[in-house]
Design a protein around this motif. Structure first.
Motif, mmCIF file in Angstrom:
data_model
loop_
_atom_site.group_PDB
_atom_site.id
_atom_site.type_symbol
_atom_site.label_atom_id
_atom_site.label_comp_id
_atom_site.label_asym_id
_atom_site.label_seq_id
_atom_site.Cartn_x
_atom_site.Cartn_y
_atom_site.Cartn_z
ATOM 1 N N ASP A 317 -14.179 36.490 52.378
ATOM 2 C CA ASP A 317 -14.852 36.925 51.155
ATOM 3 C C ASP A 317 -14.347 38.288 50.701
ATOM 4 O OD1 ASP A 317 -16.328 34.605 51.023
ATOM 5 O OD2 ASP A 317 -18.104 35.459 51.993
ATOM 6 N N LYS A 321 -12.434 39.066 47.059
ATOM 7 C CA LYS A 321 -12.944 40.140 46.201
ATOM 8 C C LYS A 321 -11.856 41.181 45.938
ATOM 9 C CE LYS A 321 -16.530 43.721 45.990
ATOM 10 N NZ LYS A 321 -17.703 44.319 46.685
ATOM 11 N N ALA A 326 -12.201 35.623 41.032
ATOM 12 C CA ALA A 326 -13.577 35.504 40.561
ATOM 13 C C ALA A 326 -14.285 34.342 41.241
ATOM 14 C CB ALA A 326 -13.601 35.317 39.048
ATOM 15 N N SER A 327 -15.590 34.436 41.334
ATOM 16 C CA SER A 327 -16.385 33.379 41.947
ATOM 17 C C SER A 327 -16.133 32.056 41.230
ATOM 18 C CB SER A 327 -17.870 33.739 41.866
ATOM 19 O OG SER A 327 -18.657 32.700 42.398
ATOM 20 N N GLY A 328 -15.798 31.038 42.000
ATOM 21 C CA GLY A 328 -15.551 29.723 41.431
ATOM 22 C C GLY A 328 -14.119 29.473 41.012
ATOM 23 N N ASP A 329 -13.258 30.521 41.102
ATOM 24 C CA ASP A 329 -11.865 30.375 40.670
ATOM 25 C C ASP A 329 -10.889 30.117 41.818
ATOM 26 O OD1 ASP A 329 -12.567 30.708 38.068
ATOM 27 O OD2 ASP A 329 -11.779 32.748 37.857
ATOM 28 N N ALA A 330 -11.387 30.076 43.032
ATOM 29 C CA ALA A 330 -10.488 29.963 44.180
ATOM 30 C C ALA A 330 -9.597 28.730 44.110
ATOM 31 C CB ALA A 330 -11.293 29.955 45.476
#
Length: 479
Positions: A317, A321, A326-330
């Motif tokens: 994590d 960061k 961004a969250s959900g873009d992995a």
């Protein structure tokens, strides 16, 4: 189960190899250990010589009673003359050192690792950056015999250095501090085997060429076996590897964060020889640097595997960061979608020092074995785990090695690599989920196509393009 495997590997690293173990004061594999008598030397003293085959940055020339050792990157010329013989006069000599050396000091952890690999750590008197030492037996020696440098007292350090026969340092250290300082540039070599071959450079000070030749021949043969097998097994399915790092804003970078993709030559060698391809984001320079996470991530869109060398990203994590994902873009990035993110910090000392800066420099075969394991899941039968690389996405634990893991302080440190010829290499399985994003059609402007046949010309080009300033920058990036 994985922790148990890693712990076993750590124990193997700490344990001496019975076939190579040397007791304190042993003369096995050493030549001309005594000083020349009052009647002087007659004839050539050094029957066993070291021949440099892979390393580009050092050379050694033998004469009857002395050797001339040159560090080409640091422009250092060191005359090693047999103790008791007349000191020769060599133009441009940086230092004259009587050999075999009776006492040594070292500022770099890689120098300490070479010394221990030779089994001559009984000569070590002082070590710098001692909390960073990962070797279990050097930790034990530091607790009982070896004195760390008094780094808070410059006068004391000077005295400690002058009271040893030779002080090993890295370019950029206090190279002019004493007349017995010797620089070593193993970390600037552009090949993995070239770095390992510096075992011969250090051996010259102990008249330990026989030990060094035997050890390096074993390492190089094992390395080439791994490379040949990987080439035959994985030539058609080669994932793209990116070596990356993140630096947080600080006073050292004008409070501006930056990201890097390393282009170090020895990493190209490793990735090529592991049957993979390396992301080429800087067209042959030492590293591609980005001051925007968006630009950095755009460069990583073709990477299947990320090897993170940041000093701040310790959890998955944290890494996402710090990289700006961004969250959900992995899932936009193959390496993140497949969870193929590794860090070379799997073996550490009790003080947090990384073995990455020690044993892998010496043992190129073990390092290649690790990269193969990262690039190709299930390459070997059994529950195999890499030695130094831990899977960050799986939160694999760090294995801590302490002095209590040492069984013989004066035994030569063993090569942790498996014997390549004994490994049952498995064919790559295209259906394995780790290969789901791997494409066989990457173009040369995005990915450096690292076929083994092009290795010599690539290394020559990198060497010719190098300069002192670039080399120092590369040193920062390559580790």
């Amino acid at each position: 189960m994985k922790l148990a495997v890693l712990a076993a590997l750590a124990a193997a690293i700490a344990a001496p190899a019975p076939a190579r173990a040397q007791s304190a004061g042993s003369t096995q594999g050493l030549q001309d250990t005594g000083c020349v008598g009052s009647d002087g030397a007659s004839g050539a003293l050094f029957a066993t010589k070291a021949e440099v085959k892979y390393a580009k940055l050092f050379s050694i020339a033998y004469h009857d009673t002395y050797k001339v050792l040159s560090d080409k990157a640091a422009n250092g010329t060191y005359v090693l003359y047999q103790c008791g013989s007349q000191r020769p006069s060599v133009a441009g000599a940086s230092a004259y050192i009587p050999v075999p050396v009776k006492s040594v000091a070292a500022w770099s952890t890689s120098a300490a690792a070479f010394i221990e690999a030779l089994g001559v750590q009984d000569r070590v008197q002082n070590l710098g950056t001692s909390p960073s030492i990962t070797s279990a037996c050097l930790q034990q020696l530091l607790a009982t015999v070896i004195k760390p440098f008094d780094e808070g007292n410059a006068t004391s350090v000077d005295e400690q250095e002058r009271n040893t026969t030779v002080v090993f340092n890295m370019p950029g250290g206090d190279e002019g501090n004493t007349d017995n300082t010797v620089l070593s540039s193993e970390y600037l070599e552009t090949s993995a085997l070239g770095r390992s071959e510096w075992i011969k450079y250090f051996a010259a000070f102990f008249n330990a060429e026989e030990r060094a030749n035997s050890l390096f021949d074993s390492i190089s043969a094992n390395y080439n076996c791994f490379a040949d097998k990987a080439d035959s097994k994985y030539n058609q399915l080669r994932p793209v590897v990116a070596w990356t790092s993140y630096a947080a804003p600080s006073s050292f970078n004008n409070n501006t964060a930056y990201w890097q993709i390393s282009n170090a030559g020895f990493k190209y060698d490793l990735v090529r020889d592991a049957g993979a391809r390396m992301l080429n984001a800087s067209a042959g320079g030492p590293a591609a640097m980005f001051t925007s996470s968006a630009a950095f991530l755009a460069a990583l869109t073709k990477a299947d595997i990320v090897i993170d060398e940041s000093f701040v990203s310790y959890t998955y994590d944290d890494l996402l960061k710090n990289y700006g994902v961004a969250s959900g873009d992995a899932k936009k990035y193959p390496w993140a979608a497949a969870g193929r993110v590794y860090r070379p910090d799997g073996i550490q000392s009790t003080a947090g020092g990384l073995d990455w800066f020690e044993a892998p420099v010496v043992y190129a075969d073990a390092l290649l074995q690790d990269v193969i394991a990262v690039a190709h899941p299930g390459f070997a039968k059994g529950n195999y785990s890499p030695i130094w690389f831990r899977d960050l996405s799986e939160s694999e634990p760090v294995v801590v090695v302490g002095a209590s893991n040492c069984t013989d302080m004066y035994a030569a440190r063993r090569d942790p690599a498996a014997t390549c010829s004994a490994i049952d290499f498995q064919n790559a399985d295209p259906a394995h989920p780790d290969y789901s994003g791997v494409s066989a059609s990457q173009t040369g402007d995005v990915v450096h196509d690292v076929s083994r046949s092009g290795a010599a010309s690539r290394a020559a080009a990198l060497q010719a393009a190098g300069s002192a300033a670039i080399a120092i920058l590369a040193a920062v990036c390559l580790i």
